[in-house]
Design a protein around this motif. Structure first.
Motif, PDB file in Angstrom:
ATOM      1  N   ASP A  16      12.450   5.532   5.643  1.00 18.31           N
ATOM      2  CA  ASP A  16      12.032   4.739   4.484  1.00 18.31           C
ATOM      3  C   ASP A  16      10.549   4.401   4.545  1.00 18.31           C
ATOM      4  O   ASP A  16       9.842   4.441   3.536  1.00 18.31           O
ATOM      5  CB  ASP A  16      12.859   3.455   4.375  1.00 18.31           C
ATOM      6  CG  ASP A  16      14.321   3.736   4.068  1.00 18.31           C
ATOM      7  OD1 ASP A  16      14.602   4.770   3.425  1.00 18.31           O
ATOM      8  OD2 ASP A  16      15.172   2.916   4.461  1.00 18.31           O
ATOM      9  N   GLN A  17      10.058   4.079   5.732  1.00 20.44           N
ATOM     10  CA  GLN A  17       8.630   3.801   5.896  1.00 20.44           C
ATOM     11  C   GLN A  17       7.801   5.044   5.621  1.00 20.44           C
ATOM     12  O   GLN A  17       6.729   4.974   5.011  1.00 20.44           O
ATOM     13  CB  GLN A  17       8.346   3.286   7.302  1.00 20.44           C
ATOM     14  CG  GLN A  17       8.896   1.911   7.558  1.00 20.44           C
ATOM     15  CD  GLN A  17       8.732   1.495   9.014  1.00 20.44           C
ATOM     16  OE1 GLN A  17       8.664   2.342   9.903  1.00 20.44           O
ATOM     17  NE2 GLN A  17       8.672   0.200   9.241  1.00 20.44           N
ATOM     18  N   ALA A  18       8.294   6.201   6.057  1.00 15.56           N
ATOM     19  CA  ALA A  18       7.569   7.452   5.830  1.00 15.56           C
ATOM     20  C   ALA A  18       7.495   7.760   4.338  1.00 15.56           C
ATOM     21  O   ALA A  18       6.453   8.180   3.837  1.00 15.56           O
ATOM     22  CB  ALA A  18       8.248   8.597   6.578  1.00 15.56           C
ATOM     23  N   LYS A  19       8.599   7.541   3.625  1.00 13.01           N
ATOM     24  CA  LYS A  19       8.610   7.800   2.181  1.00 13.01           C
ATOM     25  C   LYS A  19       7.647   6.851   1.459  1.00 13.01           C
ATOM     26  O   LYS A  19       6.958   7.255   0.520  1.00 13.01           O
ATOM     27  CB  LYS A  19      10.026   7.673   1.631  1.00 13.01           C
ATOM     28  CG  LYS A  19      10.928   8.816   2.065  1.00 13.01           C
ATOM     29  CD  LYS A  19      12.326   8.640   1.577  1.00 13.01           C
ATOM     30  CE  LYS A  19      12.515   9.522   0.371  1.00 13.01           C
ATOM     31  NZ  LYS A  19      13.885   9.554  -0.112  1.00 13.01           N
ATOM     32  N   THR A  20       7.583   5.603   1.907  1.00 13.97           N
ATOM     33  CA  THR A  20       6.638   4.658   1.325  1.00 13.97           C
ATOM     34  C   THR A  20       5.205   5.122   1.567  1.00 13.97           C
ATOM     35  O   THR A  20       4.362   5.061   0.677  1.00 13.97           O
ATOM     36  CB  THR A  20       6.846   3.252   1.921  1.00 13.97           C
ATOM     37  OG1 THR A  20       8.182   2.822   1.640  1.00 13.97           O
ATOM     38  CG2 THR A  20       5.863   2.252   1.345  1.00 13.97           C
ATOM     39  N   GLY A  21       4.939   5.620   2.760  1.00 14.23           N
ATOM     40  CA  GLY A  21       3.615   6.128   3.090  1.00 14.23           C
ATOM     41  C   GLY A  21       3.238   7.341   2.250  1.00 14.23           C
ATOM     42  O   GLY A  21       2.093   7.467   1.801  1.00 14.23           O
ATOM     43  N   VAL A  22       4.194   8.214   2.008  1.00 14.33           N
ATOM     44  CA  VAL A  22       3.948   9.386   1.164  1.00 14.33           C
ATOM     45  C   VAL A  22       3.593   8.940  -0.251  1.00 14.33           C
ATOM     46  O   VAL A  22       2.651   9.455  -0.864  1.00 14.33           O
ATOM     47  CB  VAL A  22       5.184  10.319   1.155  1.00 14.33           C
ATOM     48  CG1 VAL A  22       5.087  11.362   0.057  1.00 14.33           C
ATOM     49  CG2 VAL A  22       5.358  10.989   2.509  1.00 14.33           C
ATOM     50  N   ASP A  23       4.331   7.965  -0.772  1.00 17.41           N
ATOM     51  CA  ASP A  23       4.056   7.462  -2.125  1.00 17.41           C
ATOM     52  C   ASP A  23       2.672   6.820  -2.214  1.00 17.41           C
ATOM     53  O   ASP A  23       1.916   7.068  -3.159  1.00 17.41           O
ATOM     54  CB  ASP A  23       5.120   6.446  -2.551  1.00 17.41           C
ATOM     55  CG  ASP A  23       6.472   7.079  -2.801  1.00 17.41           C
ATOM     56  OD1 ASP A  23       6.520   8.312  -3.050  1.00 17.41           O
ATOM     57  OD2 ASP A  23       7.483   6.356  -2.759  1.00 17.41           O
ATOM     58  N   LYS A  24       2.333   5.998  -1.227  1.00 17.17           N
ATOM     59  CA  LYS A  24       1.025   5.338  -1.235  1.00 17.17           C
ATOM     60  C   LYS A  24      -0.113   6.349  -1.113  1.00 17.17           C
ATOM     61  O   LYS A  24      -1.140   6.219  -1.782  1.00 17.17           O
ATOM     62  CB  LYS A  24       0.939   4.310  -0.108  1.00 17.17           C
ATOM     63  CG  LYS A  24       1.731   3.059  -0.377  1.00 17.17           C
ATOM     64  CD  LYS A  24       1.557   2.052   0.729  1.00 17.17           C
ATOM     65  CE  LYS A  24       2.327   0.783   0.426  1.00 17.17           C
ATOM     66  NZ  LYS A  24       2.117  -0.237   1.466  1.00 17.17           N
ATOM     67  N   ALA A  25       0.072   7.357  -0.259  1.00  8.55           N
ATOM     68  CA  ALA A  25      -0.964   8.378  -0.096  1.00  8.55           C
ATOM     69  C   ALA A  25      -1.159   9.160  -1.398  1.00  8.55           C
ATOM     70  O   ALA A  25      -2.295   9.431  -1.807  1.00  8.55           O
ATOM     71  CB  ALA A  25      -0.591   9.328   1.034  1.00  8.55           C
ATOM     72  N   GLY A  26      -0.064   9.495  -2.055  1.00  3.97           N
ATOM     73  CA  GLY A  26      -0.159  10.204  -3.328  1.00  3.97           C
ATOM     74  C   GLY A  26      -0.854   9.380  -4.389  1.00  3.97           C
ATOM     75  O   GLY A  26      -1.675   9.897  -5.160  1.00  3.97           O
ATOM     76  N   ASP A  27      -0.538   8.099  -4.429  1.00  2.00           N
ATOM     77  CA  ASP A  27      -1.192   7.202  -5.394  1.00  2.00           C
ATOM     78  C   ASP A  27      -2.693   7.104  -5.120  1.00  2.00           C
ATOM     79  O   ASP A  27      -3.495   7.093  -6.056  1.00  2.00           O
ATOM     80  CB  ASP A  27      -0.565   5.810  -5.349  1.00  2.00           C
ATOM     81  CG  ASP A  27       0.870   5.790  -5.861  1.00  2.00           C
ATOM     82  OD1 ASP A  27       1.273   6.766  -6.537  1.00  2.00           O
ATOM     83  OD2 ASP A  27       1.579   4.794  -5.582  1.00  2.00           O
ATOM     84  N   MET A  28      -3.056   7.054  -3.847  1.00  2.00           N
ATOM     85  CA  MET A  28      -4.471   6.973  -3.491  1.00  2.00           C
ATOM     86  C   MET A  28      -5.208   8.252  -3.902  1.00  2.00           C
ATOM     87  O   MET A  28      -6.303   8.198  -4.455  1.00  2.00           O
ATOM     88  CB  MET A  28      -4.648   6.744  -1.997  1.00  2.00           C
ATOM     89  CG  MET A  28      -6.095   6.587  -1.575  1.00  2.00           C
ATOM     90  SD  MET A  28      -6.332   6.626   0.203  1.00  2.00           S
ATOM     91  CE  MET A  28      -5.953   8.330   0.550  1.00  2.00           C
ATOM     92  N   ILE A  29      -4.589   9.389  -3.664  1.00  2.00           N
ATOM     93  CA  ILE A  29      -5.211  10.656  -4.046  1.00  2.00           C
ATOM     94  C   ILE A  29      -5.371  10.726  -5.561  1.00  2.00           C
ATOM     95  O   ILE A  29      -6.419  11.136  -6.061  1.00  2.00           O
ATOM     96  CB  ILE A  29      -4.389  11.847  -3.515  1.00  2.00           C
ATOM     97  CG1 ILE A  29      -4.467  11.890  -1.987  1.00  2.00           C
ATOM     98  CG2 ILE A  29      -4.869  13.153  -4.124  1.00  2.00           C
ATOM     99  CD1 ILE A  29      -3.479  12.830  -1.343  1.00  2.00           C
TER     100      ILE A  29
END
Length: 62
Positions: A16-29
């Motif tokens: 779940d933490q990894a999926k949150t990190g993927v979402d945040k990274a995508g939003d930042m990009i």
């Protein structure tokens, strides 16, 4: 031990933490590129989420 094996080991129990990190990274990009590559970023996020879900099914926490 390959890099993928190390990643799988690190993900175990923290999906779940990894999926949150993927979402945040995508939003930042998306923000930094002004959504110029949003479709590619969304596709990469989807593939990463699928990989995390597949890893969760294949290697349940003990």
């Amino acid at each position: 031990m390959s890099m993928m094996d190390k990643i799988k080991q690190m993900l175990k129990g923290h999906e779940d933490q990894a999926k949150t990190g993927v979402d945040k990274a995508g939003d930042m990009i998306d923000q930094r590129t002004q959504d110029k590559y949003s479709s590619q970023v969304d596709a990469a996020q989807k593939r990463a989420d699928q990989y995390i879900d597949q890893n969760r099914r294949d290697n349940p926490p003990r």
